[in-house]
Write an enzyme that holds these catalytic residues in place. Structure first.
Site, PDB file in Angstrom:
ATOM      1  N   ARG A  41      -0.548   7.011  -0.143  1.00 43.11           N
ATOM      2  CA  ARG A  41       0.377   6.183   0.664  1.00 43.11           C
ATOM      3  C   ARG A  41       1.462   7.161   1.286  1.00 43.11           C
ATOM      4  O   ARG A  41       2.286   6.621   2.384  1.00 43.11           O
ATOM      5  CB  ARG A  41       1.096   5.347  -0.462  1.00 43.11           C
ATOM      6  CG  ARG A  41       0.097   4.513  -0.979  1.00 43.11           C
ATOM      7  CD  ARG A  41       0.904   3.260  -1.831  1.00 43.11           C
ATOM      8  NE  ARG A  41       0.073   2.516  -2.675  1.00 43.11           N
ATOM      9  CZ  ARG A  41      -0.291   2.735  -3.875  1.00 43.11           C
ATOM     10  NH1 ARG A  41      -0.120   3.918  -4.325  1.00 43.11           N
ATOM     11  NH2 ARG A  41      -0.962   1.888  -4.625  1.00 43.11           N
ATOM     12  N   GLY A  42       1.802   8.230   0.817  1.00 48.54           N
ATOM     13  CA  GLY A  42       2.990   9.051   1.510  1.00 48.54           C
ATOM     14  C   GLY A  42       2.974   9.281   3.116  1.00 48.54           C
ATOM     15  O   GLY A  42       4.103   9.415   3.360  1.00 48.54           O
ATOM     16  N   GLU A  99      -0.904  14.246   6.979  1.00 52.25           N
ATOM     17  CA  GLU A  99      -0.622  14.398   5.566  1.00 52.25           C
ATOM     18  C   GLU A  99       0.814  14.328   5.404  1.00 52.25           C
ATOM     19  O   GLU A  99       1.682  14.960   6.415  1.00 52.25           O
ATOM     20  CB  GLU A  99      -1.170  15.575   4.680  1.00 52.25           C
ATOM     21  CG  GLU A  99      -2.561  15.084   4.495  1.00 52.25           C
ATOM     22  CD  GLU A  99      -2.955  15.737   3.068  1.00 52.25           C
ATOM     23  OE1 GLU A  99      -2.372  15.017   2.206  1.00 52.25           O
ATOM     24  OE2 GLU A  99      -3.598  16.660   2.971  1.00 52.25           O
ATOM     25  N   ASP A 100       1.606  13.881   4.335  1.00 48.00           N
ATOM     26  CA  ASP A 100       2.933  14.186   3.987  1.00 48.00           C
ATOM     27  C   ASP A 100       3.296  15.374   3.554  1.00 48.00           C
ATOM     28  O   ASP A 100       4.151  16.262   4.114  1.00 48.00           O
ATOM     29  CB  ASP A 100       3.457  13.029   3.092  1.00 48.00           C
ATOM     30  CG  ASP A 100       2.417  12.921   1.741  1.00 48.00           C
ATOM     31  OD1 ASP A 100       1.736  13.627   1.730  1.00 48.00           O
ATOM     32  OD2 ASP A 100       2.714  12.088   0.978  1.00 48.00           O
ATOM     33  N   ASP A 103       0.209  20.291  -1.393  1.00 45.75           N
ATOM     34  CA  ASP A 103       0.905  20.967  -2.713  1.00 45.75           C
ATOM     35  C   ASP A 103      -0.254  21.906  -3.092  1.00 45.75           C
ATOM     36  O   ASP A 103      -0.282  23.134  -2.692  1.00 45.75           O
ATOM     37  CB  ASP A 103       1.124  19.972  -3.346  1.00 45.75           C
ATOM     38  CG  ASP A 103       1.911  20.320  -4.896  1.00 45.75           C
ATOM     39  OD1 ASP A 103       2.599  21.362  -4.603  1.00 45.75           O
ATOM     40  OD2 ASP A 103       1.883  19.605  -5.850  1.00 45.75           O
ATOM     41  N   GLY A 105      -3.439  21.601  -2.685  1.00 44.32           N
ATOM     42  CA  GLY A 105      -4.508  21.483  -1.747  1.00 44.32           C
ATOM     43  C   GLY A 105      -5.558  20.779  -2.254  1.00 44.32           C
ATOM     44  O   GLY A 105      -6.522  20.438  -1.437  1.00 44.32           O
ATOM     45  N   THR A 107      -5.959  17.157  -2.665  1.00 40.82           N
ATOM     46  CA  THR A 107      -5.968  15.964  -2.112  1.00 40.82           C
ATOM     47  C   THR A 107      -6.599  16.472  -0.565  1.00 40.82           C
ATOM     48  O   THR A 107      -7.523  15.610  -0.266  1.00 40.82           O
ATOM     49  CB  THR A 107      -4.702  15.264  -2.035  1.00 40.82           C
ATOM     50  OG1 THR A 107      -4.178  15.151  -3.179  1.00 40.82           O
ATOM     51  CG2 THR A 107      -4.804  14.018  -1.145  1.00 40.82           C
ATOM     52  N   LYS A 131       3.730  23.339   0.634  1.00 40.61           N
ATOM     53  CA  LYS A 131       4.113  24.223  -0.466  1.00 40.61           C
ATOM     54  C   LYS A 131       3.107  25.023  -0.753  1.00 40.61           C
ATOM     55  O   LYS A 131       2.338  25.056  -1.820  1.00 40.61           O
ATOM     56  CB  LYS A 131       4.306  23.265  -1.547  1.00 40.61           C
ATOM     57  CG  LYS A 131       5.638  22.272  -1.692  1.00 40.61           C
ATOM     58  CD  LYS A 131       5.908  21.728  -3.064  1.00 40.61           C
ATOM     59  CE  LYS A 131       5.476  20.312  -3.239  1.00 40.61           C
ATOM     60  NZ  LYS A 131       5.967  19.729  -4.488  1.00 40.61           N
ATOM     61  N   PHE A 152      10.333  19.444  -5.866  1.00 40.07           N
ATOM     62  CA  PHE A 152       9.651  18.075  -5.757  1.00 40.07           C
ATOM     63  C   PHE A 152      10.588  17.396  -4.828  1.00 40.07           C
ATOM     64  O   PHE A 152      11.919  17.045  -4.841  1.00 40.07           O
ATOM     65  CB  PHE A 152       9.467  17.399  -7.151  1.00 40.07           C
ATOM     66  CG  PHE A 152       8.359  16.176  -7.058  1.00 40.07           C
ATOM     67  CD1 PHE A 152       7.192  16.310  -7.184  1.00 40.07           C
ATOM     68  CD2 PHE A 152       9.069  15.028  -7.018  1.00 40.07           C
ATOM     69  CE1 PHE A 152       6.147  15.390  -7.135  1.00 40.07           C
ATOM     70  CE2 PHE A 152       8.133  13.865  -6.872  1.00 40.07           C
ATOM     71  CZ  PHE A 152       6.832  13.866  -6.914  1.00 40.07           C
ATOM     72  N   ASP A 159       7.048   9.589  -2.607  1.00 39.75           N
ATOM     73  CA  ASP A 159       7.942   9.086  -3.834  1.00 39.75           C
ATOM     74  C   ASP A 159       7.736   9.874  -5.046  1.00 39.75           C
ATOM     75  O   ASP A 159       7.356  11.028  -5.234  1.00 39.75           O
ATOM     76  CB  ASP A 159       6.779   7.898  -4.103  1.00 39.75           C
ATOM     77  CG  ASP A 159       5.249   8.205  -5.048  1.00 39.75           C
ATOM     78  OD1 ASP A 159       4.835   9.199  -4.415  1.00 39.75           O
ATOM     79  OD2 ASP A 159       5.023   7.768  -5.962  1.00 39.75           O
ATOM     80  N   ARG A 165      10.384   5.851  -1.565  1.00 38.42           N
ATOM     81  CA  ARG A 165       9.725   6.035  -0.330  1.00 38.42           C
ATOM     82  C   ARG A 165      10.405   5.558   0.917  1.00 38.42           C
ATOM     83  O   ARG A 165      10.217   5.932   2.056  1.00 38.42           O
ATOM     84  CB  ARG A 165       8.226   5.222  -0.336  1.00 38.42           C
ATOM     85  CG  ARG A 165       7.111   5.849  -1.267  1.00 38.42           C
ATOM     86  CD  ARG A 165       5.839   5.073  -0.775  1.00 38.42           C
ATOM     87  NE  ARG A 165       5.184   5.206  -1.920  1.00 38.42           N
ATOM     88  CZ  ARG A 165       4.232   6.117  -2.213  1.00 38.42           C
ATOM     89  NH1 ARG A 165       4.348   7.175  -1.349  1.00 38.42           N
ATOM     90  NH2 ARG A 165       3.404   6.184  -3.247  1.00 38.42           N
TER      91      ARG A 165
END
Ligand code: IMP
Length: 179
Positions: A41-42, A99-100, A103, A105, A107, A131, A152, A159, A165
Site C-alpha cells: 500500500r505504501g 515503490e515507496d 529496504d 529488496g 518485496t 536503504k 524507519f 506506515d 500514511r
C-alpha cells in the site's frame, strides 16, 4: 518509542524529489507509452504525485499489493503478491514499477519476478527512497529519489502498523530504546 520523532523530509523536499524523478523518467520514456505499476500500500501517495508530473505518455496505471510486514519494523518473511495486476496483459508493454521504499529488496524481487512472468517489453524500477545498507536481495533500481541510512520512516504513504500514511511529510521513528 513508536511515535514519529522528527521530520526527515519535508513536503517541499519530497516535491523536489518527485519533480526530478518525473523529469528523468519523462526524458527516457518520451517516445514510448508507459504502464505504471504501483506497489501497495505504501506507494499510493508517491504514484499519485509522480503520475501528475510525468512528461511521458501513460498508457495505464495498475497496482500490485504485497504483504510481508506485520506490526513490526522488520520483515516477517517472504513477501507474497496478495493482489495482482488486472486481467489485461502487460505483455509487450514498457512497464515501470513505482515503490515507496526499497529496504531488504525482497518485496521488489517478488514484484519483479511476478511481472516478468507477464512478458513486458521492458521493466524499470523507480523508488522514492532506498536503504541500500539493509539490502539482502540484489535488485537494480533505475530511478532513486533519495538514498537514506537505516532509519524507519513514516508518512507520505509509509506506515508503521498501518498508521501515519496520511502525514504529508516523511518522519523518522527511532528504534525502541531500553532507557
Ligand atoms: P523490503 O522487502 O524489505 O525491501 O521492504 C519493502 C517494503 O517494506 C516497503 O514497500 C515498505 O512497505 C516496507 N518498509 C521498509 N522500510 C520501511 C520504512 O522505513 N518505513 C515504512 N515501511 C517500510
Amino acid at each position: 518509542m513508536t511515535e514519529p520523532s522528527r521530520i526527515y523530509l519535508s513536503r517541499e523536499d519530497i516535491a523536489g524529489l518527485v519533480e526530478r524523478l518525473a523529469s528523468e523518467i519523462g526524458g527516457n520514456y518520451r517516445d514510448r507509452s508507459l504502464t505504471l505499476i504501483g506497489v501497495l500500500r505504501g506507494g499510493f501517495v508517491f504514484l499519485a504525485d509522480l503520475v501528475r508530473q510525468l512528461q511521458a505518455p501513460v498508457r495505464r496505471v495498475d497496482f500490485v499489493r504485497v504483504e510481508s510486514y506485520g506490526a513490526k519494523m522488520v520483515s516477517t518473511g517472504r513477501p507474497q503478491i496478495v493482489q495482482g495486476i488486472s486481467r489485461e496483459s502487460i505483455a509487450g508493454q514498457d512497464v515501470l514499477i513505482v515503490e515507496d521504499i526499497v529496504d531488504t529488496g525482497a518485496t521488489t524481487a517478488a514484484v519483479l519476478r511476478y511481472l516478468r512472468r507477464h512478458g513486458p517489453a521492458s521493466l524499470g524500477l523507480c523508488t522514492l527512497l532506498d536503504k541500500p545498507s539493509r539490502r539482502q536481495v540484489d535488485v537494480s533500481v533505475d530511478y532513486v529519489g533519495m538514498t537514506i541510512p537505516d532509519h524507519f520512516v513514516v508518512g507520505y504513504g509509509l506506515d508503521f502498523d498501518e498508521r501515519y500514511r496520511d502525514l504529508p511529510d516523511i518522519w523518522v521513528i527511532d528504534p525502541e530504546r531500553e532507557d
